[in-house]
Scaffold this motif. Structure first.
Motif, mmCIF file in Angstrom:
data_model
loop_
_atom_site.group_PDB
_atom_site.id
_atom_site.type_symbol
_atom_site.label_atom_id
_atom_site.label_comp_id
_atom_site.label_asym_id
_atom_site.label_seq_id
_atom_site.Cartn_x
_atom_site.Cartn_y
_atom_site.Cartn_z
ATOM 1 N N LEU A 193 25.087 -33.729 77.550
ATOM 2 C CA LEU A 193 24.843 -32.987 78.792
ATOM 3 C C LEU A 193 23.539 -33.424 79.461
ATOM 4 O O LEU A 193 23.413 -33.420 80.684
ATOM 5 C CB LEU A 193 24.815 -31.479 78.519
ATOM 6 C CG LEU A 193 26.177 -30.853 78.204
ATOM 7 C CD1 LEU A 193 26.012 -29.397 77.829
ATOM 8 C CD2 LEU A 193 27.110 -30.965 79.386
ATOM 9 N N GLU A 194 22.571 -33.817 78.635
ATOM 10 C CA GLU A 194 21.310 -34.317 79.206
ATOM 11 C C GLU A 194 21.593 -35.604 79.976
ATOM 12 O O GLU A 194 21.045 -35.821 81.070
ATOM 13 C CB GLU A 194 20.285 -34.563 78.087
ATOM 14 C CG GLU A 194 18.855 -34.702 78.575
ATOM 15 C CD GLU A 194 18.490 -36.090 79.095
ATOM 16 O OE1 GLU A 194 17.556 -36.201 79.896
ATOM 17 O OE2 GLU A 194 19.150 -37.075 78.712
ATOM 18 N N ARG B 237 14.694 -29.813 67.647
ATOM 19 C CA ARG B 237 15.680 -30.082 68.699
ATOM 20 C C ARG B 237 16.278 -31.485 68.561
ATOM 21 O O ARG B 237 16.366 -32.239 69.551
ATOM 22 C CB ARG B 237 15.038 -29.857 70.054
ATOM 23 C CG ARG B 237 14.501 -28.434 70.206
ATOM 24 C CD ARG B 237 13.948 -28.153 71.575
ATOM 25 N NE ARG B 237 15.004 -28.061 72.563
ATOM 26 C CZ ARG B 237 14.924 -27.333 73.673
ATOM 27 N NH1 ARG B 237 13.861 -26.613 73.907
ATOM 28 N NH2 ARG B 237 15.913 -27.317 74.531
ATOM 29 N N PHE C 130 18.390 -29.010 84.213
ATOM 30 C CA PHE C 130 19.427 -28.349 83.413
ATOM 31 C C PHE C 130 18.877 -27.954 82.043
ATOM 32 O O PHE C 130 19.067 -26.821 81.588
ATOM 33 C CB PHE C 130 20.648 -29.276 83.252
ATOM 34 C CG PHE C 130 21.762 -28.650 82.473
ATOM 35 C CD1 PHE C 130 22.523 -27.630 83.020
ATOM 36 C CD2 PHE C 130 22.040 -29.060 81.173
ATOM 37 C CE1 PHE C 130 23.544 -27.034 82.296
ATOM 38 C CE2 PHE C 130 23.058 -28.468 80.446
ATOM 39 C CZ PHE C 130 23.816 -27.451 81.006
ATOM 40 N N CYS C 131 18.166 -28.894 81.404
ATOM 41 C CA CYS C 131 17.625 -28.602 80.067
ATOM 42 C C CYS C 131 16.535 -27.534 80.131
ATOM 43 O O CYS C 131 16.431 -26.691 79.250
ATOM 44 C CB CYS C 131 17.035 -29.863 79.445
ATOM 45 S SG CYS C 131 18.242 -31.153 79.205
ATOM 46 N N CYS D 70 20.434 -24.765 80.514
ATOM 47 C CA CYS D 70 21.272 -25.017 79.328
ATOM 48 C C CYS D 70 21.449 -23.696 78.563
ATOM 49 O O CYS D 70 20.459 -23.095 78.125
ATOM 50 C CB CYS D 70 20.615 -26.050 78.428
ATOM 51 S SG CYS D 70 21.469 -26.183 76.849
ATOM 52 N N TRP E 296 19.320 -32.305 68.095
ATOM 53 C CA TRP E 296 20.557 -32.483 68.857
ATOM 54 C C TRP E 296 20.244 -32.938 70.278
ATOM 55 O O TRP E 296 20.953 -33.774 70.853
ATOM 56 C CB TRP E 296 21.383 -31.181 68.863
ATOM 57 C CG TRP E 296 22.453 -31.213 69.913
ATOM 58 C CD1 TRP E 296 22.452 -30.560 71.108
ATOM 59 C CD2 TRP E 296 23.666 -31.982 69.892
ATOM 60 N NE1 TRP E 296 23.584 -30.868 71.815
ATOM 61 C CE2 TRP E 296 24.345 -31.747 71.103
ATOM 62 C CE3 TRP E 296 24.235 -32.865 68.958
ATOM 63 C CZ2 TRP E 296 25.571 -32.355 71.409
ATOM 64 C CZ3 TRP E 296 25.449 -33.467 69.275
ATOM 65 C CH2 TRP E 296 26.105 -33.216 70.469
ATOM 66 N N CYS E 297 19.143 -32.392 70.847
ATOM 67 C CA CYS E 297 18.777 -32.740 72.229
ATOM 68 C C CYS E 297 18.530 -34.247 72.376
ATOM 69 O O CYS E 297 18.710 -34.804 73.451
ATOM 70 C CB CYS E 297 17.522 -31.986 72.654
ATOM 71 S SG CYS E 297 17.777 -30.209 72.771
ATOM 72 N N CYS F 271 22.038 -35.507 73.158
ATOM 73 C CA CYS F 271 22.971 -34.584 73.818
ATOM 74 C C CYS F 271 23.620 -35.207 75.058
ATOM 75 O O CYS F 271 22.921 -35.712 75.947
ATOM 76 C CB CYS F 271 22.190 -33.325 74.208
ATOM 77 S SG CYS F 271 23.116 -32.252 75.297
ATOM 78 N N LEU G 125 17.704 -23.098 70.977
ATOM 79 C CA LEU G 125 17.086 -24.303 70.422
ATOM 80 C C LEU G 125 15.574 -24.131 70.327
ATOM 81 O O LEU G 125 14.955 -24.544 69.347
ATOM 82 C CB LEU G 125 17.424 -25.508 71.299
ATOM 83 C CG LEU G 125 18.903 -25.925 71.315
ATOM 84 C CD1 LEU G 125 19.180 -26.858 72.472
ATOM 85 C CD2 LEU G 125 19.294 -26.570 70.003
HETATM 86 S S1 SF4 Z 1 21.468 -29.815 77.691
HETATM 87 FE FE1 SF4 Z 1 20.705 -28.278 76.246
HETATM 88 S S2 SF4 Z 1 21.256 -29.075 74.235
HETATM 89 FE FE2 SF4 Z 1 21.400 -30.763 75.706
HETATM 90 S S3 SF4 Z 1 19.417 -31.797 75.668
HETATM 91 FE FE3 SF4 Z 1 19.335 -30.303 77.284
HETATM 92 S S4 SF4 Z 1 18.458 -28.467 76.295
HETATM 93 FE FE4 SF4 Z 1 19.172 -29.822 74.682
#
Ligand code: SF4
Ligand code: SF4
Ligand code: SF4
Length: 479
Positions: free
Chosen positions: A102-103, A94, A179-180, A184, A96-97, A100, A190
């Protein structure tokens, strides 16, 4: 001089290299700005792409796919970032997380909600199990293919705004990285694809953790600090032994005063990780859905295969005289009907081979090894897409809206860029990837079941690989 390594050193070497011993990496992870600065830069980039795609519809006389390739937002997000993200997840977990945006959005909105004393609830177990994510993922499949989100920049921008809004809303209403953990849309992907990733956060010596009286990595009072937090995902870092939910955010590394956390670079699918013999139901349903989707994606590179795969939904659309429903019927076919048919066939096969467990139990045991083969198919398709879209990048930087480029190519005034690699070469690489995935899937099935797999488990893996191999080899045939 004693050259015999201590047992603990041998164990750590087998687990991989601790990247925190590399001075640059250590300084980066321990830096107060990590990962926030990277997340903020990516959030700014995301907002720019939303603006670039905002109210941009396919110009008349231009093919939708061509316009998606020439608009900077759709090109970067669907043509380059998405395939690269699938590759990165399969190989590095993970990662990308880690950065990220969005986090960051959900983190900030959670803090705002706390500041304004909103009643923030803990996540229900059923949401944290991924039940909502399966539904969201399925919904997005319908939107992506049915409403052509990937092809129309204006829809892509609305989609991204929707994701940002969902991250804000869930951050305000729930606590602890909700959210994660539960919303998500790519969370299950992921988790499924990133299990064998080469990057992993793990505790070092068990003795150091047992002797540690502060336990800063799990103490609730550290959870809401700005930096150096106890695990915001509510994991237990001292006993972390898989990649399912760890976002590699580095907070437990920063907060561990005895300096006992490690960022490991290991072999893919490390044998040291824990494995579930049976996947959860949300994960099982996700793997089933995505298996049909990837099968469909693999046919899109070979016109004859695509024609065969889509024969039934096309016939249905014509029969009910509803061409406007055609794309929705196709998505339903690919992500619901085909997976149900295939996985039911696997159940029947298992019965014929003497496997007595229920169909549900078989599906759940099969899901995680099958996810490896599906991921192999996904990265193969991602490669094909990446090499054919990447050549548009210089044009998109010159003309981010893509209007002039698309019009010039459509009018024959400009040649479309040639793919970075030839189709036969991509087909060979794709076939090697799929064959490699079979090897890893069989190993996963063995490790998860303590060596007892049986033909009822391996036959579906072999059959799926054979179909994927057939399709990828077909890419090399002349169009
Ligand atoms: S929003 Fe989704 S892609 Fe982004 S860190 Fe959280 S789980 Fe990972
Ligand atoms: S703070 Fe560090 S040493 Fe203490 S329990 Fe957590 S990981 Fe182990
Ligand atoms: S275990 Fe550590 S790296 Fe993983 S999510 Fe928790 S704090 Fe972040």
């Amino acid at each position: 001089m004693n050259t015999t390594p201590r047992a603990e050193e041998v164990e750590q070497r087998a687990e991989g290299v601790n990247l925190l011993r590399v001075p640059g990496v250590r300084a980066l992870i321990l830096w107060r700005g990590f990962p926030y600065v990277f997340q903020a830069v990516l959030l700014a980039t995301l907002l720019v792409l939303i603006a670039v795609a905002w109210r941009r519809y396919t110009p008349p006389g231009v093919a939708q796919k061509l316009y998606a390739q020439t608009n900077l937002a759709t090109l970067l997000i669907w043509g380059l970032w998405w395939p690269a993200m699938v590759w990165i997840t399969v190989f590095l977990g993970r990662a990308w997380c880690m950065v990220c945006p969005l986090e960051l959005v959900s983190n900030v909105s959670e803090r705002i909600g706390r500041r304004f004393r909103l009643r923030q609830r803990p996540l229900h177990l059923w949401i944290a199990s991924g039940a909502v994510i399966v539904v969201l993922y399925a919904l997005i499949q319908f939107l992506v293919a049915g409403a052509e989100i990937r092809r129309v920049p204006a829809y892509t921008s609305l989609f991204l705004i929707g994701l940002l809004a969902l991250a804000v809303l869930t951050g305000l209403l729930f606590r602890d990285r909700a959210f994660c953990r539960g919303f998500c849309p790519i969370g299950l992907l992921l988790s499924a694809y990133g299990r064998g990733g080469m990057l992993a956060v793990r505790a070092g010596s068990g003795e150091a953790c047992r002797a540690c009286t502060d336990k800063n990595c799990i103490r609730a009072c550290n959870r809401y600090k700005a930096d150096g937090r106890s695990c915001p995902s509510l994991l237990n870092p001292p006993v972390l032994n898989d990649n399912k939910e760890c976002l590699l955010c580095g907070q437990c590394i920063k907060v561990c005063e005895p300096d006992n956390m490690r960022l490991l670079l290991r072999r893919p699918f490390s044998a040291n990780d824990a494995r579930d013999a049976a996947a959860s139901w949300p994960m099982t349903l996700f793997v089933m859905t995505v298996s049909g989707f990837v099968l469909w994606e693999l046919t899109t590179e070979w016109a004859t295969a695509q024609k065969v795969f889509l024969a039934v939904p096309r016939w249905i659309s014509q029969y009910v005289s509803a061409p406007s429903l055609s794309s929705h019927v196709t998505v339903f076919w690919a992500t619901v009907v085909v997976p149900l048919l295939i996985w039911s066939f696997f159940g029947l096969l298992a019965r014929l081979l003497g496997h007595n467990a229920s169909l549900g139990a078989l599906w759940r045991r099969l899901a995680l090894p099958m996810a490896v083969i599906v991921a192999g198919g996904h990265i193969a398709k991602g490669l094909a897409k990446f090499v054919s879209w990447a050549g548009f990048l210089p044009y998109a930087f010159e003309d981010p809206s893509g209007f002039e480029t698309a019009a010039a190519i459509s009018g024959g005034l400009l040649q479309p860029p040639v793919p970075l690699l030839s189709k036969p070469f991509v087909a060979v690489v794709a076939a090697v990837i799929v064959a490699g995935a079979l090897f890893l899937a069989m190993r996963e099935a063995r490790l998860a079941n303590h060596g007892k797999t049986g033909f009822a488990m391996t036959a579906p893996l072999l059959l799926t690989t054979a179909v994927f191999l057939f399709l990828t080899i077909g890419w090399a045939l002349p169009a």
